[in-house]
Design a protein around this motif. Structure first.
Motif, PDB file in Angstrom:
ATOM      1  N   LEU A  28       0.834  -1.199   0.000  1.00  0.00           N
ATOM      2  CA  LEU A  28       0.000   0.000   0.000  1.00  0.00           C
ATOM      3  C   LEU A  28       0.869   1.250   0.000  1.00  0.00           C
ATOM      4  CD1 LEU A  28      -2.706  -1.041   2.623  1.00  0.00           C
ATOM      5  CD2 LEU A  28      -2.906  -1.027   0.136  1.00  0.00           C
ATOM      6  N   ALA A  29       1.978   1.197   0.707  1.00  0.00           N
ATOM      7  CA  ALA A  29       2.861   2.356   0.761  1.00  0.00           C
ATOM      8  C   ALA A  29       3.566   2.573  -0.571  1.00  0.00           C
ATOM      9  CB  ALA A  29       3.878   2.173   1.873  1.00  0.00           C
ATOM     10  N   MET A  30       3.737   1.513  -1.339  1.00  0.00           N
ATOM     11  CA  MET A  30       4.444   1.627  -2.598  1.00  0.00           C
ATOM     12  C   MET A  30       3.519   1.964  -3.764  1.00  0.00           C
ATOM     13  SD  MET A  30       7.132  -1.500  -2.088  1.00  0.00           S
ATOM     14  CE  MET A  30       7.360  -1.668  -3.817  1.00  0.00           C
ATOM     15  N   ALA A  31       2.218   2.018  -3.535  1.00  0.00           N
ATOM     16  CA  ALA A  31       1.292   2.376  -4.603  1.00  0.00           C
ATOM     17  C   ALA A  31       1.557   3.808  -5.047  1.00  0.00           C
ATOM     18  CB  ALA A  31      -0.146   2.226  -4.122  1.00  0.00           C
ATOM     19  N   GLU A  32       1.284   4.071  -6.306  1.00  0.00           N
ATOM     20  CA  GLU A  32       1.586   5.382  -6.878  1.00  0.00           C
ATOM     21  C   GLU A  32       0.360   5.919  -7.609  1.00  0.00           C
ATOM     22  OE1 GLU A  32       4.781   7.266 -10.057  1.00  0.00           O
ATOM     23  OE2 GLU A  32       4.673   5.118  -9.789  1.00  0.00           O
ATOM     24  N   THR A  33       0.055   7.192  -7.387  1.00  0.00           N
ATOM     25  CA  THR A  33      -1.032   7.848  -8.096  1.00  0.00           C
ATOM     26  C   THR A  33      -0.435   8.667  -9.232  1.00  0.00           C
ATOM     27  OG1 THR A  33      -2.346   7.989  -6.080  1.00  0.00           O
ATOM     28  CG2 THR A  33      -2.972   9.428  -7.889  1.00  0.00           C
ATOM     29  N   VAL A  34      -0.936   8.414 -10.445  1.00  0.00           N
ATOM     30  CA  VAL A  34      -0.452   9.147 -11.617  1.00  0.00           C
ATOM     31  C   VAL A  34      -1.631   9.831 -12.297  1.00  0.00           C
ATOM     32  CG1 VAL A  34       1.516   7.627 -12.011  1.00  0.00           C
ATOM     33  CG2 VAL A  34      -0.650   7.119 -13.118  1.00  0.00           C
ATOM     34  N   ASN A  35      -1.342  10.896 -13.029  1.00  0.00           N
ATOM     35  CA  ASN A  35      -2.350  11.594 -13.822  1.00  0.00           C
ATOM     36  C   ASN A  35      -2.220  11.142 -15.267  1.00  0.00           C
ATOM     37  OD1 ASN A  35      -3.614  13.274 -11.877  1.00  0.00           O
ATOM     38  ND2 ASN A  35      -1.827  14.591 -11.890  1.00  0.00           N
ATOM     39  N   LEU A  36      -3.281  10.579 -15.805  1.00  0.00           N
ATOM     40  CA  LEU A  36      -3.303  10.178 -17.206  1.00  0.00           C
ATOM     41  C   LEU A  36      -4.056  11.236 -18.003  1.00  0.00           C
ATOM     42  CD1 LEU A  36      -4.284   6.409 -16.823  1.00  0.00           C
ATOM     43  CD2 LEU A  36      -2.004   7.375 -17.096  1.00  0.00           C
ATOM     44  N   THR A  37      -3.610  11.497 -19.212  1.00  0.00           N
ATOM     45  CA  THR A  37      -4.306  12.435 -20.094  1.00  0.00           C
ATOM     46  C   THR A  37      -4.537  11.766 -21.438  1.00  0.00           C
ATOM     47  OG1 THR A  37      -2.238  13.400 -20.866  1.00  0.00           O
ATOM     48  CG2 THR A  37      -3.307  14.473 -19.011  1.00  0.00           C
ATOM     49  N   LYS A  59     -11.350   5.952 -22.728  1.00  0.00           N
ATOM     50  CA  LYS A  59      -9.939   5.801 -23.075  1.00  0.00           C
ATOM     51  C   LYS A  59      -9.046   5.863 -21.833  1.00  0.00           C
ATOM     52  CE  LYS A  59      -9.547   7.507 -27.821  1.00  0.00           C
ATOM     53  NZ  LYS A  59      -8.905   8.544 -28.648  1.00  0.00           N
ATOM     54  N   LEU A  60      -9.345   6.800 -20.934  1.00  0.00           N
ATOM     55  CA  LEU A  60      -8.543   6.942 -19.724  1.00  0.00           C
ATOM     56  C   LEU A  60      -8.714   5.751 -18.784  1.00  0.00           C
ATOM     57  CD1 LEU A  60      -9.122  10.739 -19.080  1.00  0.00           C
ATOM     58  CD2 LEU A  60      -6.964   9.658 -19.722  1.00  0.00           C
ATOM     59  N   THR A  61      -9.942   5.279 -18.651  1.00  0.00           N
ATOM     60  CA  THR A  61     -10.198   4.116 -17.808  1.00  0.00           C
ATOM     61  C   THR A  61      -9.498   2.884 -18.374  1.00  0.00           C
ATOM     62  OG1 THR A  61     -12.328   5.029 -17.129  1.00  0.00           O
ATOM     63  CG2 THR A  61     -12.017   2.675 -16.815  1.00  0.00           C
ATOM     64  N   LYS A  64      -2.847  -2.234 -14.977  1.00  0.00           N
ATOM     65  CA  LYS A  64      -3.260  -2.933 -13.755  1.00  0.00           C
ATOM     66  C   LYS A  64      -3.507  -1.963 -12.598  1.00  0.00           C
ATOM     67  CE  LYS A  64      -0.984  -7.281 -14.942  1.00  0.00           C
ATOM     68  NZ  LYS A  64      -1.167  -7.116 -16.316  1.00  0.00           N
ATOM     69  N   GLY A  65      -4.010  -0.787 -12.937  1.00  0.00           N
ATOM     70  CA  GLY A  65      -4.309   0.220 -11.934  1.00  0.00           C
ATOM     71  C   GLY A  65      -5.797   0.340 -11.674  1.00  0.00           C
ATOM     72  N   THR A  66      -6.132   1.224 -10.764  1.00  0.00           N
ATOM     73  CA  THR A  66      -7.516   1.499 -10.411  1.00  0.00           C
ATOM     74  C   THR A  66      -7.824   2.949 -10.777  1.00  0.00           C
ATOM     75  OG1 THR A  66      -7.303  -0.009  -8.540  1.00  0.00           O
ATOM     76  CG2 THR A  66      -9.193   1.474  -8.530  1.00  0.00           C
ATOM     77  N   PRO A  67      -8.729   3.174 -11.747  1.00  0.00           N
ATOM     78  CA  PRO A  67      -9.056   4.556 -12.127  1.00  0.00           C
ATOM     79  C   PRO A  67      -9.909   5.242 -11.068  1.00  0.00           C
ATOM     80  CG  PRO A  67     -10.342   2.998 -13.421  1.00  0.00           C
ATOM     81  CD  PRO A  67      -9.414   2.192 -12.564  1.00  0.00           C
ATOM     82  N   ASP A  68      -9.677   6.529 -10.886  1.00  0.00           N
ATOM     83  CA  ASP A  68     -10.460   7.342  -9.959  1.00  0.00           C
ATOM     84  C   ASP A  68     -11.398   8.208 -10.798  1.00  0.00           C
ATOM     85  OD1 ASP A  68     -11.529   8.911  -7.984  1.00  0.00           O
ATOM     86  OD2 ASP A  68      -9.653   9.909  -7.457  1.00  0.00           O
ATOM     87  N   GLY A  87      -8.974  15.278 -21.739  1.00  0.00           N
ATOM     88  CA  GLY A  87      -9.334  15.020 -20.351  1.00  0.00           C
ATOM     89  C   GLY A  87      -8.172  14.489 -19.542  1.00  0.00           C
ATOM     90  N   ARG A  88      -8.351  14.544 -18.209  1.00  0.00           N
ATOM     91  CA  ARG A  88      -7.328  14.059 -17.284  1.00  0.00           C
ATOM     92  C   ARG A  88      -8.029  13.268 -16.182  1.00  0.00           C
ATOM     93  NH1 ARG A  88      -3.643  18.493 -15.727  1.00  0.00           N
ATOM     94  NH2 ARG A  88      -5.584  19.548 -15.292  1.00  0.00           N
ATOM     95  N   MET A  89      -7.382  12.179 -15.745  1.00  0.00           N
ATOM     96  CA  MET A  89      -7.935  11.356 -14.676  1.00  0.00           C
ATOM     97  C   MET A  89      -6.786  10.749 -13.866  1.00  0.00           C
ATOM     98  SD  MET A  89     -10.334   7.919 -14.942  1.00  0.00           S
ATOM     99  CE  MET A  89     -11.658   8.712 -15.789  1.00  0.00           C
ATOM    100  N   GLN A  90      -6.983  10.592 -12.575  1.00  0.00           N
ATOM    101  CA  GLN A  90      -5.980   9.962 -11.747  1.00  0.00           C
ATOM    102  C   GLN A  90      -6.134   8.453 -11.797  1.00  0.00           C
ATOM    103  OE1 GLN A  90      -6.320  11.629  -7.833  1.00  0.00           O
ATOM    104  NE2 GLN A  90      -5.185  13.462  -8.391  1.00  0.00           N
ATOM    105  N   CYS A  91      -4.985   7.780 -11.673  1.00  0.00           N
ATOM    106  CA  CYS A  91      -4.952   6.318 -11.696  1.00  0.00           C
ATOM    107  C   CYS A  91      -4.033   5.858 -10.577  1.00  0.00           C
ATOM    108  CB  CYS A  91      -4.427   5.847 -13.048  1.00  0.00           C
ATOM    109  SG  CYS A  91      -4.251   4.064 -13.212  1.00  0.00           S
ATOM    110  N   GLU A  92      -4.529   4.958  -9.748  1.00  0.00           N
ATOM    111  CA  GLU A  92      -3.748   4.400  -8.646  1.00  0.00           C
ATOM    112  C   GLU A  92      -3.065   3.128  -9.144  1.00  0.00           C
ATOM    113  OE1 GLU A  92      -2.224   4.451  -4.841  1.00  0.00           O
ATOM    114  OE2 GLU A  92      -3.648   5.900  -5.618  1.00  0.00           O
ATOM    115  N   LEU A  93      -1.742   3.196  -9.310  1.00  0.00           N
ATOM    116  CA  LEU A  93      -0.980   2.061  -9.811  1.00  0.00           C
ATOM    117  C   LEU A  93      -0.366   1.280  -8.653  1.00  0.00           C
ATOM    118  CD1 LEU A  93       0.919   3.719 -12.793  1.00  0.00           C
ATOM    119  CD2 LEU A  93      -1.128   2.319 -12.883  1.00  0.00           C
ATOM    120  N   PRO A  94      -0.340  -0.040  -8.770  1.00  0.00           N
ATOM    121  CA  PRO A  94       0.297  -0.826  -7.712  1.00  0.00           C
ATOM    122  C   PRO A  94       1.809  -0.617  -7.733  1.00  0.00           C
ATOM    123  CG  PRO A  94      -0.349  -2.250  -9.528  1.00  0.00           C
ATOM    124  CD  PRO A  94      -0.864  -0.868  -9.836  1.00  0.00           C
ATOM    125  N   GLY A  95       2.432  -0.793  -6.584  1.00  0.00           N
ATOM    126  CA  GLY A  95       3.867  -0.587  -6.458  1.00  0.00           C
ATOM    127  C   GLY A  95       4.625  -1.663  -7.088  1.00  0.00           C
TER     128      GLY A  95
END
Length: 92
Positions: free
Chosen positions: A19-28, A46-48, A55-59, A84-92
């Motif tokens: 969980l600590a190694m997960a990373e949030t990135v902005n996709l466009t 497209k962003l989802t 293998k991430g989780t879209p927000d 558009g822009r959306m955040q994506c939670e990627l696993p570490g």
């Protein structure tokens, strides 16, 4: 500290480390549509898809339209353009 306490703390730290190694990135991305709603739906898809391919989780709540424009040419089949822009939670 007893050996049991040390093992318990070590196990807890190892359990939360992914969980600590997960990373949030902005996709466009961008997409065209017949109208504003169709353009927004297409870019969200497209962003989802891009997030799940990694293998991430879209927000979905973080989605925002960055730029939009309507073509003045009436002969264009999909005259509405959306960035558009959306955040994506990627696993570490």
């Amino acid at each position: 500290m007893t050996r049991l306490h040390s093992l318990t703390i070590t196990a807890a730290l190892l359990a939360i480390s992914p969980l600590a190694m997960a990373e949030t990135v902005n996709l466009t991305n961008s997409a065209d549509g017949a109208n504003r709603d169709a353009g927004i739906t297409a870019v969200k898809k497209k962003l989802t898809d891009a997030c799940t391919e990694r293998k991430g989780t879209p927000d979905a709540e973080s989605f925002e339209v960055v730029f939009e424009k309507t073509s003045e040419n009436p002969n264009v089949p999909k005259p509405y353009y959306v960035d558009g822009r959306m955040q994506c939670e990627l696993p570490g």
